[in-house]
Design a protein around this motif. Structure first.
Motif, PDB file in Angstrom:
ATOM      1  N   ALA A   1       0.617  -1.097  -0.008  1.00 14.38           N
ATOM      2  CA  ALA A   1       0.037  -0.041  -0.042  1.00 14.38           C
ATOM      3  C   ALA A   1       0.870   1.294  -0.061  1.00 14.38           C
ATOM      4  O   ALA A   1       0.511   2.256  -0.610  1.00 14.38           O
ATOM      5  CB  ALA A   1      -1.065  -0.044   1.301  1.00 14.38           C
ATOM      6  N   ILE A   2       2.090   1.360   0.472  1.00 13.73           N
ATOM      7  CA  ILE A   2       2.682   2.573   0.736  1.00 13.73           C
ATOM      8  C   ILE A   2       3.887   2.822  -0.450  1.00 13.73           C
ATOM      9  O   ILE A   2       4.468   3.553  -0.507  1.00 13.73           O
ATOM     10  CB  ILE A   2       3.643   2.545   2.032  1.00 13.73           C
ATOM     11  N   SER A   3       3.803   1.505  -1.433  1.00 18.00           N
ATOM     12  CA  SER A   3       4.587   1.797  -2.566  1.00 18.00           C
ATOM     13  C   SER A   3       4.158   2.983  -3.448  1.00 18.00           C
ATOM     14  O   SER A   3       3.013   3.021  -3.398  1.00 18.00           O
ATOM     15  CB  SER A   3       4.786   0.371  -3.142  1.00 18.00           C
ATOM     16  N   PHE A   4       5.195   3.330  -4.001  1.00 18.39           N
ATOM     17  CA  PHE A   4       4.681   4.638  -4.869  1.00 18.39           C
ATOM     18  C   PHE A   4       5.278   4.741  -6.279  1.00 18.39           C
ATOM     19  O   PHE A   4       5.632   5.708  -6.856  1.00 18.39           O
ATOM     20  CB  PHE A   4       5.103   5.654  -4.119  1.00 18.39           C
ATOM     21  N   GLU A   5       5.844   3.563  -6.832  1.00 21.10           N
ATOM     22  CA  GLU A   5       6.558   3.432  -8.137  1.00 21.10           C
ATOM     23  C   GLU A   5       5.598   4.071  -9.186  1.00 21.10           C
ATOM     24  O   GLU A   5       5.924   4.977 -10.110  1.00 21.10           O
ATOM     25  CB  GLU A   5       7.147   2.180  -8.522  1.00 21.10           C
ATOM     26  N   THR A   6       4.765   3.798  -9.274  1.00 26.40           N
ATOM     27  CA  THR A   6       3.555   4.039 -10.278  1.00 26.40           C
ATOM     28  C   THR A   6       3.144   5.433 -10.264  1.00 26.40           C
ATOM     29  O   THR A   6       3.075   6.379 -11.174  1.00 26.40           O
ATOM     30  CB  THR A   6       2.266   2.961 -10.402  1.00 26.40           C
ATOM     31  N   GLU A   7       2.972   5.792  -9.108  1.00 24.49           N
ATOM     32  CA  GLU A   7       2.366   7.375  -8.585  1.00 24.49           C
ATOM     33  C   GLU A   7       3.650   8.254  -8.983  1.00 24.49           C
ATOM     34  O   GLU A   7       3.334   9.198  -9.475  1.00 24.49           O
ATOM     35  CB  GLU A   7       2.082   7.280  -7.319  1.00 24.49           C
ATOM     36  N   ALA A   8       4.844   7.751  -8.530  1.00 25.07           N
ATOM     37  CA  ALA A   8       5.781   8.756  -8.928  1.00 25.07           C
ATOM     38  C   ALA A   8       6.159   8.888 -10.295  1.00 25.07           C
ATOM     39  O   ALA A   8       6.470  10.005 -10.882  1.00 25.07           O
ATOM     40  CB  ALA A   8       7.135   7.948  -8.035  1.00 25.07           C
ATOM     41  N   THR A   9       6.037   7.833 -11.200  1.00 27.54           N
ATOM     42  CA  THR A   9       6.226   8.178 -12.526  1.00 27.54           C
ATOM     43  C   THR A   9       5.243   9.041 -13.041  1.00 27.54           C
ATOM     44  O   THR A   9       5.503   9.765 -13.627  1.00 27.54           O
ATOM     45  CB  THR A   9       6.199   6.649 -13.284  1.00 27.54           C
ATOM     46  N   ALA A  10       3.872   8.903 -12.788  1.00 30.01           N
ATOM     47  CA  ALA A  10       2.807   9.899 -13.012  1.00 30.01           C
ATOM     48  C   ALA A  10       3.001  11.144 -12.783  1.00 30.01           C
ATOM     49  O   ALA A  10       2.645  11.933 -13.410  1.00 30.01           O
ATOM     50  CB  ALA A  10       1.352   9.250 -12.583  1.00 30.01           C
ATOM     51  N   LEU A  11       3.611  11.401 -11.445  1.00 26.99           N
ATOM     52  CA  LEU A  11       3.884  12.881 -10.938  1.00 26.99           C
ATOM     53  C   LEU A  11       5.026  13.447 -11.654  1.00 26.99           C
ATOM     54  O   LEU A  11       5.144  14.565 -11.867  1.00 26.99           O
ATOM     55  CB  LEU A  11       4.295  12.411  -9.481  1.00 26.99           C
ATOM     56  N   LEU A  12       6.067  12.716 -12.260  1.00 22.08           N
ATOM     57  CA  LEU A  12       7.160  13.371 -12.915  1.00 22.08           C
ATOM     58  C   LEU A  12       7.024  13.147 -14.376  1.00 22.08           C
ATOM     59  O   LEU A  12       7.634  13.759 -15.184  1.00 22.08           O
ATOM     60  CB  LEU A  12       8.303  12.358 -12.602  1.00 22.08           C
ATOM     61  N   ASP A  13       5.717  12.795 -15.005  1.00 18.07           N
ATOM     62  CA  ASP A  13       5.333  12.572 -16.399  1.00 18.07           C
ATOM     63  C   ASP A  13       5.066  14.073 -17.036  1.00 18.07           C
ATOM     64  O   ASP A  13       3.824  14.221 -17.283  1.00 18.07           O
ATOM     65  CB  ASP A  13       4.441  11.662 -16.709  1.00 18.07           C
ATOM     66  N   CYS A  14       5.814  15.071 -16.932  1.00 16.83           N
ATOM     67  CA  CYS A  14       5.497  16.243 -17.528  1.00 16.83           C
ATOM     68  C   CYS A  14       6.895  17.143 -18.021  1.00 16.83           C
ATOM     69  O   CYS A  14       7.952  16.527 -17.305  1.00 16.83           O
ATOM     70  CB  CYS A  14       4.883  16.900 -16.516  1.00 16.83           C
ATOM     71  N   ASP A  15       7.148  17.974 -18.757  1.00  9.67           N
ATOM     72  CA  ASP A  15       8.182  18.578 -19.133  1.00  9.67           C
ATOM     73  C   ASP A  15       8.488  19.694 -17.741  1.00  9.67           C
ATOM     74  O   ASP A  15       7.638  20.027 -16.952  1.00  9.67           O
ATOM     75  CB  ASP A  15       8.154  19.450 -20.282  1.00  9.67           C
ATOM     76  N   LEU A  16       9.655  20.226 -17.698  1.00  8.17           N
ATOM     77  CA  LEU A  16      10.125  20.919 -16.550  1.00  8.17           C
ATOM     78  C   LEU A  16       9.439  22.121 -16.366  1.00  8.17           C
ATOM     79  O   LEU A  16       8.844  22.668 -15.429  1.00  8.17           O
ATOM     80  CB  LEU A  16      11.491  21.099 -16.507  1.00  8.17           C
ATOM     81  N   ASP A  17       9.032  22.786 -17.751  1.00  9.98           N
ATOM     82  CA  ASP A  17       8.399  24.116 -17.480  1.00  9.98           C
ATOM     83  C   ASP A  17       6.912  24.154 -17.293  1.00  9.98           C
ATOM     84  O   ASP A  17       6.344  25.396 -16.868  1.00  9.98           O
ATOM     85  CB  ASP A  17       8.382  24.542 -19.043  1.00  9.98           C
ATOM     86  N   HIS A  18       6.362  23.047 -16.884  1.00  7.62           N
ATOM     87  CA  HIS A  18       4.929  22.648 -16.659  1.00  7.62           C
ATOM     88  C   HIS A  18       4.857  21.905 -15.198  1.00  7.62           C
ATOM     89  O   HIS A  18       3.766  21.382 -14.864  1.00  7.62           O
ATOM     90  CB  HIS A  18       3.999  22.405 -17.636  1.00  7.62           C
ATOM     91  N   LEU A  19       6.143  21.370 -14.765  1.00  7.07           N
ATOM     92  CA  LEU A  19       5.999  20.174 -13.712  1.00  7.07           C
ATOM     93  C   LEU A  19       5.619  20.790 -12.260  1.00  7.07           C
ATOM     94  O   LEU A  19       4.514  19.991 -11.759  1.00  7.07           O
ATOM     95  CB  LEU A  19       7.470  19.847 -13.230  1.00  7.07           C
TER      96      LEU A  19
END
Length: 195
Positions: free
Chosen positions: A65-83
């Motif tokens: 439940a506390i794993s976050f690999e998938t969520e981390a990928t989604a959180l970082l899935d954006c270019d830096l200018d709009h992150l």
């Protein structure tokens, strides 16, 4: 309360996801010792025995439940200018859709006996990839400050539920929290635009 039966692999996967989703909600809102398998089972619409069948123990369920690999990928899935905006919007979606916050789970995991493992995993999947994308000065400090702001947003919105934050619309929340994050992500661009 209905009890789910895993009659096919797809149904078993759906049931497992429902259990993990309910566990994330409970583990985010309460201490490990206070969370019971029956509470999680009731939220997931399954029996506590089925949770034990799938996960073996409350400790194993907590670890998943506390794993976050998938969520981390989604959180970082954006270019830096709009992150900055993307981080806030994605976190709000996790709060509202799944009653979950990967940053709060990481904080809670740090207080468990094997917390160093989860801290290392959090760094591997979120902080290190984020830091690798940043440019300019003070990258470790800026990375830590980004994490601190995201932890704080989750804490006041999901755990403490402060009215000043929970009363904000999603758009107002993004408008309030994204600019300071973006300034940490791309400070050199911010300072150049002001000169």
């Amino acid at each position: 309360m209905g009890t789910a039966h895993a009659s096919d692999p797809g149904e078993a996967g759906d049931t497992r996801r429902a259990i993990v989703r309910a566990a994330r909600k409970h583990f985010t809102q309460g201490a490990f010792a206070e969370v019971g398998l029956r509470d999680i089972a009731q939220d997931a619409g399954v029996s506590a025995a089925l949770i034990v069948k799938y996960f073996g123990s409350k400790e194993n369920l907590f670890a998943e439940a506390i794993s976050f690999e998938t969520e981390a990928t989604a959180l970082l899935d954006c270019d830096l200018d709009h992150l900055g905006e993307h981080l806030v919007r994605t976190l709000l979606d996790l709060h509202d859709r799944a009653s979950s916050d990967p940053f709060l789970r990481a904080v809670m995991a740090a207080f468990r006996p094997n917390g160093t493992h989860f801290s290392a995993t959090f760094q591997e999947h979120f902080t290190e990839p984020l830091a690798a994308r940043l440019t300019g000065p003070d990258i470790p400090l800026r990375t830590a400050m980004i994490c601190a702001q995201l932890v704080g947003l989750g804490a006041v919105r999901v755990a403490v539920k402060l009215p000043g934050v929970t009363d904000l619309s999603p758009e107002k929340t993004v408008a309030t929290f994204a600019p300071p994050l973006q300034n940490l992500i791309t400070p050199h661009r911010e300072s150049r635009s002001q000169t």
